[in-house]
Every structure is written in structure tokens, then in C-alpha cells.
Design a protein around this motif. Structure first.
Motif, PDB file in Angstrom:
ATOM      1  N   ARG A  56       0.868  -1.186   0.000  1.00  8.91           N
ATOM      2  CA  ARG A  56       0.000   0.000   0.000  1.00  8.91           C
ATOM      3  C   ARG A  56       0.894   1.222   0.000  1.00  8.91           C
ATOM      4  O   ARG A  56       1.646   1.469   0.945  1.00  8.91           O
ATOM      5  N   VAL A  57       0.831   1.978  -1.077  1.00 14.00           N
ATOM      6  CA  VAL A  57       1.677   3.159  -1.256  1.00 14.00           C
ATOM      7  C   VAL A  57       0.997   4.358  -0.606  1.00 14.00           C
ATOM      8  O   VAL A  57      -0.182   4.622  -0.865  1.00 14.00           O
ATOM      9  N   LEU A  58       1.743   5.089   0.236  1.00  9.58           N
ATOM     10  CA  LEU A  58       1.169   6.209   0.978  1.00  9.58           C
ATOM     11  C   LEU A  58       1.401   7.562   0.311  1.00  9.58           C
ATOM     12  O   LEU A  58       0.864   8.569   0.752  1.00  9.58           O
ATOM     13  N   GLY A  59       2.228   7.600  -0.749  1.00 11.06           N
ATOM     14  CA  GLY A  59       2.438   8.852  -1.476  1.00 11.06           C
ATOM     15  C   GLY A  59       3.158   9.906  -0.661  1.00 11.06           C
ATOM     16  O   GLY A  59       2.890  11.101  -0.798  1.00 11.06           O
ATOM     17  N   ARG A  60       4.101   9.503   0.168  1.00 10.93           N
ATOM     18  CA  ARG A  60       4.876  10.427   0.987  1.00 10.93           C
ATOM     19  C   ARG A  60       6.265   9.814   1.187  1.00 10.93           C
ATOM     20  O   ARG A  60       6.476   8.635   0.944  1.00 10.93           O
ATOM     21  N   GLY A  61       7.216  10.625   1.646  1.00  9.75           N
ATOM     22  CA  GLY A  61       8.561  10.108   1.836  1.00  9.75           C
ATOM     23  C   GLY A  61       9.125   9.560   0.537  1.00  9.75           C
ATOM     24  O   GLY A  61       9.093  10.225  -0.504  1.00  9.75           O
ATOM     25  N   ALA A  62       9.598   8.329   0.563  1.00 13.33           N
ATOM     26  CA  ALA A  62      10.217   7.726  -0.607  1.00 13.33           C
ATOM     27  C   ALA A  62       9.234   7.419  -1.717  1.00 13.33           C
ATOM     28  O   ALA A  62       9.641   7.165  -2.861  1.00 13.33           O
ATOM     29  N   THR A  63       7.920   7.466  -1.426  1.00 12.30           N
ATOM     30  CA  THR A  63       6.910   7.200  -2.472  1.00 12.30           C
ATOM     31  C   THR A  63       6.134   8.462  -2.838  1.00 12.30           C
ATOM     32  O   THR A  63       5.039   8.367  -3.385  1.00 12.30           O
ATOM     33  N   ALA A  64       6.683   9.626  -2.527  1.00 14.09           N
ATOM     34  CA  ALA A  64       5.968  10.891  -2.781  1.00 14.09           C
ATOM     35  C   ALA A  64       5.693  11.073  -4.278  1.00 14.09           C
ATOM     36  O   ALA A  64       4.770  11.802  -4.659  1.00 14.09           O
ATOM     37  N   HIS A  65       6.479  10.419  -5.133  1.00 12.94           N
ATOM     38  CA  HIS A  65       6.294  10.566  -6.585  1.00 12.94           C
ATOM     39  C   HIS A  65       5.242   9.616  -7.134  1.00 12.94           C
ATOM     40  O   HIS A  65       4.933   9.658  -8.340  1.00 12.94           O
ATOM     41  N   LEU A  66       4.655   8.762  -6.277  1.00 13.39           N
ATOM     42  CA  LEU A  66       3.691   7.773  -6.728  1.00 13.39           C
ATOM     43  C   LEU A  66       2.292   8.119  -6.228  1.00 13.39           C
ATOM     44  O   LEU A  66       2.139   8.721  -5.141  1.00 13.39           O
ATOM     45  N   PRO A  67       1.263   7.736  -6.971  1.00 10.67           N
ATOM     46  CA  PRO A  67      -0.101   7.957  -6.466  1.00 10.67           C
ATOM     47  C   PRO A  67      -0.370   7.121  -5.238  1.00 10.67           C
ATOM     48  O   PRO A  67      -0.021   5.938  -5.192  1.00 10.67           O
ATOM     49  N   ALA A  68      -0.974   7.722  -4.228  1.00  6.62           N
ATOM     50  CA  ALA A  68      -1.255   7.011  -2.995  1.00  6.62           C
ATOM     51  C   ALA A  68      -2.392   6.021  -3.212  1.00  6.62           C
ATOM     52  O   ALA A  68      -3.268   6.195  -4.050  1.00  6.62           O
ATOM     53  N   SER A  69      -2.383   4.933  -2.380  1.00  9.46           N
ATOM     54  CA  SER A  69      -3.418   3.912  -2.516  1.00  9.46           C
ATOM     55  C   SER A  69      -4.074   3.641  -1.172  1.00  9.46           C
ATOM     56  O   SER A  69      -4.756   2.651  -1.025  1.00  9.46           O
TER      57      SER A  69
END
Length: 427
Positions: A414-427
Motif C-alpha cells: 500500500r503506497v502512501l504517497g509520501r517520503g520515498a513514495t511521494a512521486h507515486l499515487p497514494a493507494s
């Protein structure tokens, strides 16, 4: 674990207790390398060896201080940085694939004791505050803080909080209808435990989620992850992604509980004879010839290992009338660990270590001999005892129950769209 905050005072009523999420699933070709064994099933040394041998194991994303080699930087910032780098390594390798729609999943574990099938979903973090979701264990603050930093800095979660729901006929019917009619999307494991995952078809999703309406969920495994979710939302109360957390919900009667044995330090630094004498003042202690003879045959009894010898220990009577006071873990903590050994499980980091019963009595003895510590082998509690404590808002000592087998990390993302995943859409 419960922590109050103005933003948390709003009820989760009106939010679905169980909801689908637009997550990612490990690619079958990567499953063997990425999916990692349950954290608590492994010793720190085993976790070190695992991550050293396999840079793609999801264990690399979730490392703790005790998993690092002696010369490693164990600050929270460094640990989160390593976790973020490990997650990026997996994402760059396309080890996970986005599912493309909000979905629920069924996760079935088949093992020697039977079969358990859970629903993988998200649940409302505010549910911990309004008691739609109930806990039963205290947590260690440093561990909860590290996991909070992990959510904020790594920005993804793959270890669902395991929960129980009182079984209902409707829930069973939905689960059986879906799983019996289609092959699994993902299958892995061994002859000991077989894991299978299905994506719930869209036309079943709404009715399956509705089967949990008006239910109460009970955390069985993942109290520190639950505490981290509460803290993360308190720090960003308007973030809709942090308002829910990843979970897997199993029918209570399908679950199996083992003991978490204790390996404790005598803070008074006494020799085995003096320590045994002090223990004998508070409890009836009987020498026995083997670990088999020390094995607790029921509640109120414990195995004691001290000075290379096994004993049978009768726990002192319960203090109080609440459900938690009657449990062996509480009786041990209140009457033995604190008064006799001078040990506080919550405030003294490392004073008590926890060993799942599946590790065996020989491992308990080995650890005690090697570290000059005292071992306590406990009888397991039941799922219904756990629920009774949670219903009374009681809190057991940390690591009071060990549910086995456990869902694995590295299956769902589950991608949270913050930190290291800020470039990805959150889920």
C-alpha cells in the motif's frame, strides 16, 4: 497503545469498517525473493543473515536496530533511509505491480492445525479510538516510534495488521463462494504452510465489505503497527491516506495462539542459587529433570529455566478481578518480573526478550545459558481470553500472544504517497 489527540476524537462511524484499496501485488516471478517470513518468527541473527543474503527480501525495508551489525548506524533516520532505499530497489525492479482498481483480497493459510481465510483490506485508524477496533497489548514506545517514522519516511506498508472478527454465517458464505470458484492469483509457501491469495471480483466487493458492518475487530498481531498508524494520523490529521491502515481480518475460531516465552534479566545480578531462593519466596518452585517435565500443562503453571536447570513454577494468585489480571502473562509480570527480578517490561529496554513457543525449549535454555538470564515458559491464552481483555479495555504486557501461522510481508504493497513514495499515487 491508545493515544488521545484532538483530531482523533472524531468517530469513525460512517466510515466503512472494511474497505478495498488500490494497492500493489508482488509479481509471481518475484514472490520467492521478495516475500519475507514473519518478523517475530526470526531471531535478530537470522534477520541479519536473511538481508545479507537477499537484497530483495522485504525484510530489508523494515529493519530494526537489533537487526544491524555492530558497526552499523542504528539511528531512526538511518534505518528509515535504508528502508526507503530497499523499497526503491524493489520498485525499480518492478517486483510489484499495481492492481489498477480498489480491491479486497482473500488470504488463505493452510497448515497442520487447519485453514484460516482472511480479508485483506484497509480499516479506519479512528476505529482504535471509538472502539470499533480493540487492542489488548501494551507497546514499547521506541518500536512504535520507529514504525511511525517508517510510515512517514518510507511511505509504504506491506505488513497488514492481523485482526479477528467474531465469526458470522454471512461472512463464511461469502468467503467460501469466492475461493471455491477460481484459481488463486498467487500461491507460495512450503509443505508446512501454504499461502494463497485471491483478488475479490468487483461484483463481490461491496457485499463482502458490508458483511463486516456492525462488527467489532480485535487486533491479534500488530499492536506496534497499530500504534504507529495512530501516531502518523495524529501528526497529519487531514491526510485521507493515513486515515486508514492495512489489515487482514480472520474469523476468530480459525485462529491458533501460541505462547510468547520470556527471557528476563535479574536486575539484582544474583547468582542462580540466590535468584532461585528469591523466586521461591514468591512462588512454589519445584525442580524437575527435563524441559518436558517443566512444560506448563495448563493456566497458572510455568516452566522456569535458571542455572542450567529446569523447574516447575506455580504462579502467584491473580491480583484484581479484571480479565487481564487472571492471565498468566500478567501474573508473571506483576508478581515475579517486577517484585523479584526488578524488571519493568515497558520502561527497561531489553530487560525482557520474547521467544515464540515454536522456537522450542532448547532455544530458550540456550539463550538463558549464553546470556546468563532467567527463562519462563508460559501456557498459551485463548482467542476468547484475548477478546475479553480487549472488551474491558485492558492491556496485557507486550508480546502476550503469538498467533501462528502469520501472514507474510512483501505480498501486498500500500503506497502512501509520501517520503520515498511521494512521486507515486497514494493507494
Amino acid at each position: 497503545m491508545t493515544e488521545t489527540h484532538p483530531a482523533m476524537e472524531r468517530s469513525s462511524e460512517g466510515e466503512s469498517l472494511v474497505a478495498p484499496f488500490d494497492g500493489w501485488l508482488v509479481h509471481p516471478d518475484w514472490a520467492e525473493r521478495v516475500i519475507s517470513r514473519a518478523y517475530d518468527n526470526l531471531s535478530p541473527q537470522q534477520r541479519r543473515e536473511l538481508v545479507a543474503a537477499n537484497p530483495y527480501s522485504y525484510m530489508n525495508v523494515t529493519r530494526s536496530r537489533e537487526d544491524l551489525f555492530d558497526n552499523a548506524n542504528s539511528s531512526p533516520e538511518a534505518l528509515v533511509g535504508e528502508g526507503a532505499a530497499a523499497l526503491n530497489r524493489l520498485l525499480n525492479a518492478n517486483a510489484f505491480a499495481a492492481t489498477g482498481r480498489p480491491a479486497l483480497y482473500l488470504y488463505r493459510l493452510s497448515h497442520q492445525q487447519g485453514v484460516q481465510t482472511g480479508v485483506v483490506c484497509t480499516v479506519p485508524v479512528r476505529g482504535f479510538d471509538d472502539r470499533r477496533i480493540r487492542i489488548h497489548e501494551n507497546v514499547h514506545d521506541d518500536r512504535a516510534s520507529l514504525l511511525t517514522a517508517h510510515l512517514q519516511g518510507v511511505g509504504a506498508t506491506s505488513s497488514p495488521v492481523a485482526m479477528a472478527v467474531r465469526s458470522t454465517a454471512e461472512l463464511y458464505r461469502q468467503l467460501l463462494d469466492i475461493t471455491s470458484s477460481a484459481p488463486a492469483d498467487l500461491e507460495f509457501g512450503s509443505s508446512t504452510v501454504r499461502h494463497q491469495v485471491w483478488t475479490v471480483p468487483e461484483d463481490y466487493t461491496e457485499s463482502l465489505a458490508a458483511a463486516f458492518d456492525n462488527q467489532v475487530l480485535y487486533v491479534t498481531d500488530g499492536h506496534h503497527r497499530s500504534a504507529a498508524a495512530v501516531r502518523a494520523l495524529a501528526a497529519a490529521p487531514n491526510d485521507p491516506i493515513l486515515a486508514r491502515t492495512l489489515a487482514v481480518v480472520f474469523p476468530d475460531e480459525q485462529l491458533h495462539v501460541q505462547s510468547f516465552h520470556r527471557i528476563a534479566t535479574d536486575q539484582h545480578d544474583r547468582g542462580p542459587e540466590d535468584c532461585l531462593e528469591a523466586l521461591s519466596v514468591e512462588a512454589e518452585v519445584t525442580p524437575v529433570s527435563s524441559s518436558l517435565a517443566a512444560r506448563p500443562g495448563g493456566p497458572g503453571m510455568a516452566g522456569l529455566y535458571l542455572g542450567e536447570s529446569w523447574h516447575r513454577l506455580e504462579l502467584p494468585p491473580a491480583v484484581g478481578n479484571g480479565a487481564v489480571s487472571r492471565l498468566d502473562v500478567e501474573r508473571l509480570s506483576r508478581s515475579i518480573l517486577g517484585p523479584v527480578l526488578g524488571t519493568d517490561e515497558l520502561s527497561q529496554q531489553g530487560a525482557v526478550d520474547y521467544l515464540p513457543a515454536s522456537a522450542g525449549f532448547d532455544e530458550l535454555a540456550r539463550r538463558c545459558d549464553e546470556e546468563n538470564r532467567v527463562g519462563f515458559a508460559l501456557h498459551p491464552l485463548s482467542v476468547r481470553e484475548l477478546m475479553a481483555v480487549a472488551d474491558e479495555s485492558g492491556l496485557m504486557p507486550p508480546k502476550s500472544s503469538f498467533f501462528a501461522p502469520k501472514p507474510r510481508s512483501g505480498v501486498f504493497l500500500r503506497v502512501l504517497g509520501r517520503g520515498a513514495t511521494a512521486h507515486l499515487p497514494a493507494s
